[in-house]
Design a protein around this motif. Structure first.
Motif, PDB file in Angstrom:
ATOM      1  N   ARG A   1     -33.943  19.952  -1.519  1.00  0.00           N
ATOM      2  CA  ARG A   1     -34.169  19.232  -2.779  1.00  0.00           C
ATOM      3  C   ARG A   1     -35.351  19.866  -3.512  1.00  0.00           C
ATOM      4  O   ARG A   1     -36.282  20.353  -2.895  1.00  0.00           O
ATOM      5  CB  ARG A   1     -34.419  17.752  -2.504  1.00  0.00           C
ATOM      6  CG  ARG A   1     -33.236  17.117  -1.786  1.00  0.00           C
ATOM      7  CD  ARG A   1     -33.378  15.628  -1.577  1.00  0.00           C
ATOM      8  NE  ARG A   1     -32.169  15.133  -0.939  1.00  0.00           N
ATOM      9  CZ  ARG A   1     -32.053  14.885   0.366  1.00  0.00           C
ATOM     10  NH1 ARG A   1     -33.105  15.053   1.160  1.00  0.00           N
ATOM     11  NH2 ARG A   1     -30.918  14.471   0.868  1.00  0.00           N
TER      12      ARG A   1
ATOM     13  N   SER B   1     -22.568  11.837 -17.601  1.00  0.00           N
ATOM     14  CA  SER B   1     -23.406  12.882 -17.017  1.00  0.00           C
ATOM     15  C   SER B   1     -24.859  12.434 -16.915  1.00  0.00           C
ATOM     16  O   SER B   1     -25.616  12.989 -16.115  1.00  0.00           O
ATOM     17  CB  SER B   1     -23.311  14.167 -17.838  1.00  0.00           C
ATOM     18  OG  SER B   1     -23.707  13.923 -19.179  1.00  0.00           O
ATOM     19  N   VAL B   2     -25.245  11.422 -17.721  1.00  0.00           N
ATOM     20  CA  VAL B   2     -26.618  10.928 -17.717  1.00  0.00           C
ATOM     21  C   VAL B   2     -26.614   9.406 -17.810  1.00  0.00           C
ATOM     22  O   VAL B   2     -25.894   8.829 -18.634  1.00  0.00           O
ATOM     23  CB  VAL B   2     -27.440  11.507 -18.888  1.00  0.00           C
ATOM     24  CG1 VAL B   2     -28.833  10.885 -18.932  1.00  0.00           C
ATOM     25  CG2 VAL B   2     -27.552  13.019 -18.789  1.00  0.00           C
TER      26      VAL B   2
ATOM     27  N   ALA C   1     -26.270  14.457  -7.106  1.00  0.00           N
ATOM     28  CA  ALA C   1     -25.003  15.148  -6.887  1.00  0.00           C
ATOM     29  C   ALA C   1     -23.852  14.174  -7.114  1.00  0.00           C
ATOM     30  O   ALA C   1     -23.851  13.061  -6.577  1.00  0.00           O
ATOM     31  CB  ALA C   1     -24.940  15.705  -5.471  1.00  0.00           C
ATOM     32  N   ALA C   2     -22.878  14.584  -7.915  1.00  0.00           N
ATOM     33  CA  ALA C   2     -21.695  13.758  -8.143  1.00  0.00           C
ATOM     34  C   ALA C   2     -20.897  13.614  -6.853  1.00  0.00           C
ATOM     35  O   ALA C   2     -20.812  14.545  -6.045  1.00  0.00           O
ATOM     36  CB  ALA C   2     -20.827  14.385  -9.230  1.00  0.00           C
TER      37      ALA C   2
ATOM     38  N   ARG D   1     -29.483  12.167 -13.913  1.00  0.00           N
ATOM     39  CA  ARG D   1     -28.527  13.192 -14.283  1.00  0.00           C
ATOM     40  C   ARG D   1     -27.551  13.435 -13.148  1.00  0.00           C
ATOM     41  O   ARG D   1     -27.961  13.773 -12.015  1.00  0.00           O
ATOM     42  CB  ARG D   1     -29.246  14.494 -14.632  1.00  0.00           C
ATOM     43  CG  ARG D   1     -30.231  14.337 -15.787  1.00  0.00           C
ATOM     44  CD  ARG D   1     -31.069  15.591 -15.969  1.00  0.00           C
ATOM     45  NE  ARG D   1     -32.067  15.414 -17.041  1.00  0.00           N
ATOM     46  CZ  ARG D   1     -33.079  16.238 -17.248  1.00  0.00           C
ATOM     47  NH1 ARG D   1     -33.248  17.302 -16.456  1.00  0.00           N
ATOM     48  NH2 ARG D   1     -33.935  16.011 -18.223  1.00  0.00           N
ATOM     49  N   ILE D   2     -26.275  13.245 -13.422  1.00  0.00           N
ATOM     50  CA  ILE D   2     -25.234  13.444 -12.422  1.00  0.00           C
ATOM     51  C   ILE D   2     -24.715  14.864 -12.550  1.00  0.00           C
ATOM     52  O   ILE D   2     -24.066  15.207 -13.538  1.00  0.00           O
ATOM     53  CB  ILE D   2     -24.117  12.409 -12.570  1.00  0.00           C
ATOM     54  CG1 ILE D   2     -24.680  10.981 -12.463  1.00  0.00           C
ATOM     55  CG2 ILE D   2     -23.042  12.636 -11.525  1.00  0.00           C
ATOM     56  CD1 ILE D   2     -23.662   9.885 -12.689  1.00  0.00           C
ATOM     57  N   ASN D   3     -25.008  15.690 -11.560  1.00  0.00           N
ATOM     58  CA  ASN D   3     -24.640  17.099 -11.589  1.00  0.00           C
ATOM     59  C   ASN D   3     -23.323  17.316 -10.859  1.00  0.00           C
ATOM     60  O   ASN D   3     -23.172  16.927  -9.701  1.00  0.00           O
ATOM     61  CB  ASN D   3     -25.734  17.950 -10.940  1.00  0.00           C
ATOM     62  CG  ASN D   3     -27.018  17.946 -11.720  1.00  0.00           C
ATOM     63  OD1 ASN D   3     -27.109  17.310 -12.772  1.00  0.00           O
ATOM     64  ND2 ASN D   3     -28.019  18.633 -11.228  1.00  0.00           N
ATOM     65  N   ARG D   4     -22.407  17.959 -11.525  1.00  0.00           N
ATOM     66  CA  ARG D   4     -21.117  18.281 -10.930  1.00  0.00           C
ATOM     67  C   ARG D   4     -21.089  19.744 -10.506  1.00  0.00           C
ATOM     68  O   ARG D   4     -21.754  20.568 -11.133  1.00  0.00           O
ATOM     69  CB  ARG D   4     -19.995  17.998 -11.928  1.00  0.00           C
ATOM     70  CG  ARG D   4     -19.822  16.506 -12.205  1.00  0.00           C
ATOM     71  CD  ARG D   4     -18.868  16.244 -13.360  1.00  0.00           C
ATOM     72  NE  ARG D   4     -18.537  14.832 -13.475  1.00  0.00           N
ATOM     73  CZ  ARG D   4     -19.325  13.934 -14.034  1.00  0.00           C
ATOM     74  NH1 ARG D   4     -20.489  14.297 -14.549  1.00  0.00           N
ATOM     75  NH2 ARG D   4     -18.955  12.666 -14.110  1.00  0.00           N
TER      76      ARG D   4
ATOM     77  N   GLU E   1     -37.388  16.125 -11.998  1.00  0.00           N
ATOM     78  CA  GLU E   1     -38.015  16.956 -13.021  1.00  0.00           C
ATOM     79  C   GLU E   1     -39.313  16.301 -13.463  1.00  0.00           C
ATOM     80  O   GLU E   1     -39.338  15.123 -13.810  1.00  0.00           O
ATOM     81  CB  GLU E   1     -37.074  17.118 -14.209  1.00  0.00           C
ATOM     82  CG  GLU E   1     -37.630  17.989 -15.324  1.00  0.00           C
ATOM     83  CD  GLU E   1     -36.644  18.138 -16.460  1.00  0.00           C
ATOM     84  OE1 GLU E   1     -35.714  18.958 -16.336  1.00  0.00           O
ATOM     85  OE2 GLU E   1     -36.781  17.408 -17.469  1.00  0.00           O
TER      86      GLU E   1
ATOM     87  N   LEU F   1     -30.597  15.425  -5.610  1.00  0.00           N
ATOM     88  CA  LEU F   1     -30.797  16.873  -5.620  1.00  0.00           C
ATOM     89  C   LEU F   1     -32.240  17.258  -5.919  1.00  0.00           C
ATOM     90  O   LEU F   1     -32.700  18.319  -5.512  1.00  0.00           O
ATOM     91  CB  LEU F   1     -29.887  17.519  -6.661  1.00  0.00           C
ATOM     92  CG  LEU F   1     -28.384  17.383  -6.429  1.00  0.00           C
ATOM     93  CD1 LEU F   1     -27.620  17.983  -7.593  1.00  0.00           C
ATOM     94  CD2 LEU F   1     -27.981  18.036  -5.116  1.00  0.00           C
TER      95      LEU F   1
ATOM     96  N   GLU G   1     -32.254  14.188 -10.524  1.00  0.00           N
ATOM     97  CA  GLU G   1     -30.971  14.871 -10.496  1.00  0.00           C
ATOM     98  C   GLU G   1     -30.204  14.449  -9.256  1.00  0.00           C
ATOM     99  O   GLU G   1     -30.745  14.431  -8.147  1.00  0.00           O
ATOM    100  CB  GLU G   1     -31.194  16.387 -10.509  1.00  0.00           C
ATOM    101  CG  GLU G   1     -31.900  16.866 -11.766  1.00  0.00           C
ATOM    102  CD  GLU G   1     -32.133  18.360 -11.763  1.00  0.00           C
ATOM    103  OE1 GLU G   1     -31.641  19.040 -10.841  1.00  0.00           O
ATOM    104  OE2 GLU G   1     -32.809  18.848 -12.678  1.00  0.00           O
TER     105      GLU G   1
END
Length: 249
Positions: A207, A235-236, A225-226, A245-248, A167, A164, A223
């Motif tokens: 992205r 989650s991390v 995407a789950a 970081r796995i973003n849901r 940072e 995604l 980041e």
């Protein structure tokens, strides 16, 4: 946010590269944490003293882990400076590199590398000016990438399905975001506004590169995407310097 591509060009973040002093440990932790199979090697990197593994994430994005092959490699000194493991490079696909090189020159951004490989022009912008190495890969065909013909092992149950964004921490986030906008403005989507948290973002296709305040300039998170298999996943995934970081939804 809905992507709006400008008429004069486009840019797509294709690959995020993580550098480490311990390739085996970092790569293993990344694969196990994200449910991935072993990846493949970039055939060019051994010639410049780097070991690497590239892992496909979904249909068009990639994560890469690189490490110096020798004790005196410049990357090893940089890793000692930033504290071990850190984001190192972003590969951005663009249809025309020269227009961005002209913008980079006007902004005082230095060029590390400008060569042709795989019959494509590849340019790298200096991390001292951009925060990380920004690699501009000139591939006018939007649906083409270097590794399309590489046979990669498909994981049975990957926990992630796309990159995604990343940072970047830096003492002056607004200034660094402005530098990116000056250099890449010709190929950025029209809407580059900050979100409610006030952090500056630059969008490369769908992205994003997010700029936040920190004591030193370093890419500290990727980041992701789950996927549909991510139930119960962390989650991390912490790589001791870079967070995945796995973003849901």
């Amino acid at each position: 946010m809905t992507e709006t591509l400008p008429t004069e060009g486009w840019a797509v973040l294709r690959q995020a590269v993580i550098a480490t002093a311990d390739h085996d440990a970092t790569s293993s932790r990344l694969r196990e944490g994200l449910g991935l199979e072993p990846g493949f090697a970039d055939p060019l990197l051994a010639d410049i003293g780097l070991r690497d593994e590239t892992l496909r994430i979904g249909s068009e994005s990639h994560l890469e882990v690189v490490a110096p092959l020798t004790d005196d490699h410049p990357l090893r000194r940089w890793l000692a400076k930033v504290g071990g493991t850190a984001g190192y490079c972003l590969s951005v696909q663009v249809p025309d590199v020269q227009v961005l090189l002209d913008s980079a020159a006007a902004a005082g951004v230095r060029v590390l590398f400008d060569e042709r490989h795989f019959d494509r022009r590849i340019v790298q912008l200096h991390p001292g000016d951009m925060g990380v190495i920004v690699e501009l890969d000139e591939i006018p065909e939007r649906d083409v990438w270097f590794w399309d013909d590489v046979d990669a092992v498909e994981p049975a149950s990957p926990l992630v399905g796309d990159v995604l964004g990343v940072e970047i921490a830096t003492p002056d986030p607004a200034a660094l975001a402005q530098r990116w906008t000056e250099v890449l403005g010709a190929v950025l989507a029209d809407d580059q506004s900050a979100y409610d948290d006030g952090a500056a973002r630059v969008w490369l296709g769908t992205r994003r590169v997010r700029f936040v305040e920190g004591p030193q300039t370093v890419m500290r998170a990727v980041e992701l995407a789950a996927s549909e298999h991510a139930d119960g996943a962390p989650s991390v995934v912490d790589l001791d310097g870079v967070e995945l970081r796995i973003n849901r939804p």
